[in-house]
Design a protein around this motif. Sequence first.
Motif, mmCIF file in Angstrom:
data_model
loop_
_atom_site.group_PDB
_atom_site.id
_atom_site.type_symbol
_atom_site.label_atom_id
_atom_site.label_comp_id
_atom_site.label_asym_id
_atom_site.label_seq_id
_atom_site.Cartn_x
_atom_site.Cartn_y
_atom_site.Cartn_z
ATOM 1 N N HIS A 291 -6.912 2.222 2.697
ATOM 2 C CA HIS A 291 -5.639 1.760 3.275
ATOM 3 C C HIS A 291 -5.594 2.032 4.769
ATOM 4 C CE1 HIS A 291 -3.352 2.110 -0.845
ATOM 5 N NE2 HIS A 291 -4.210 1.120 -0.810
ATOM 6 N N HIS B 272 -11.326 -4.011 -2.731
ATOM 7 C CA HIS B 272 -10.321 -2.975 -2.978
ATOM 8 C C HIS B 272 -9.373 -3.441 -4.100
ATOM 9 C CE1 HIS B 272 -7.512 0.246 -1.594
ATOM 10 N NE2 HIS B 272 -6.574 -0.619 -1.924
ATOM 11 N N GLU C 270 -8.700 -1.946 -7.872
ATOM 12 C CA GLU C 270 -7.373 -1.528 -8.335
ATOM 13 C C GLU C 270 -7.005 -2.231 -9.639
ATOM 14 O OE1 GLU C 270 -5.255 -0.075 -4.244
ATOM 15 O OE2 GLU C 270 -4.800 -2.088 -4.919
ATOM 16 N N HIS D 245 0.834 -1.215 0.000
ATOM 17 C CA HIS D 245 0.000 0.000 0.000
ATOM 18 C C HIS D 245 0.862 1.257 0.000
ATOM 19 C CE1 HIS D 245 -3.242 -2.725 0.729
ATOM 20 N NE2 HIS D 245 -2.787 -3.085 1.916
ATOM 21 N N GLU E 7 1.943 2.023 -3.458
ATOM 22 C CA GLU E 7 0.857 2.643 -4.233
ATOM 23 C C GLU E 7 0.740 4.124 -3.859
ATOM 24 O OE1 GLU E 7 -2.171 -1.145 -4.725
ATOM 25 O OE2 GLU E 7 -2.380 0.108 -2.972
HETATM 26 FE FE LIG Z 1 -4.455 -0.240 -2.455
#
Ligand SMILES: [Fe+2]
Length: 237
Positions: free
Chosen positions: A148, A191, A195, A121, A124
């Motif tokens: 997140h 999630h 993505e 995360h 990202e």
């Molecule tokens: Fe993510």
Amino acid sequence: MGKIKKEVAAYFKAADPKELALAEQELIQEGIGREEMKRLCDVHLEVMKEQLGIKAKSIKLPASHPISILKDEHKIIKRNLKKLKTTLEKLKAAGSFERARRQINTLKELTHFFLETEKHHQREEEAIFPRLVAHGITEPPEIFKEDHIEFKAKKRNLNEIVMGAEKKDFKDFLDTISPIIEFLVKNLDEHIYKEDNILYPMALQTLEKNEWPDVRKKFDVIGYCCFAPSDVRKKRK
Ligand SMILES: [Fe+2]
Ligand SMILES: [Fe+2]
């Protein structure tokens, strides 16, 4: 048709990930709350599932590309989410700590794994999101960042409870971990789906080709979680 209504209609027509992001942004600027937006986004996803999936699958990238790395990690995260779910079911069936020793150990390994995925995360957020923002895509990164934060709190909480498991009553233990695990299994999976099918294709459309090597450099600085990309592994040998 009112302005918002028109935009909602446009939103549902947009199959293109970038167009979708811009339509979302406009809706938010027009006054739709972020919560409502999220719901709309989920409905939209349901409608577009097939089309988006086919589009996302048709994108071919080398394994060393940042997006390939993230997608490969998603596969491992999803596998472990399934494992988390079955472990919870086995725990419930075991009925006591004495009979659930193996499952408790698996649970400890899994919670450790999920804490480690913070790096995913972080990559990202720090390597990709600021670049999307720089290209004018501001809302989607905010929504994903909020997720997140939520996941991080749940994962830490779960880890704390699991580490101190044996000190608790077995039933209390199950009652506290069940909702957290169920939350993660459902929401983290969704999630990841968003993505893979929206955010990443959108990033691929938005970032310039020459930005990706820099994204990759930042990835290497932050580091990896569940595995090292194949080109890094080769270098280490
Ligand atoms: Fe993510
Ligand atoms: Fe991700």
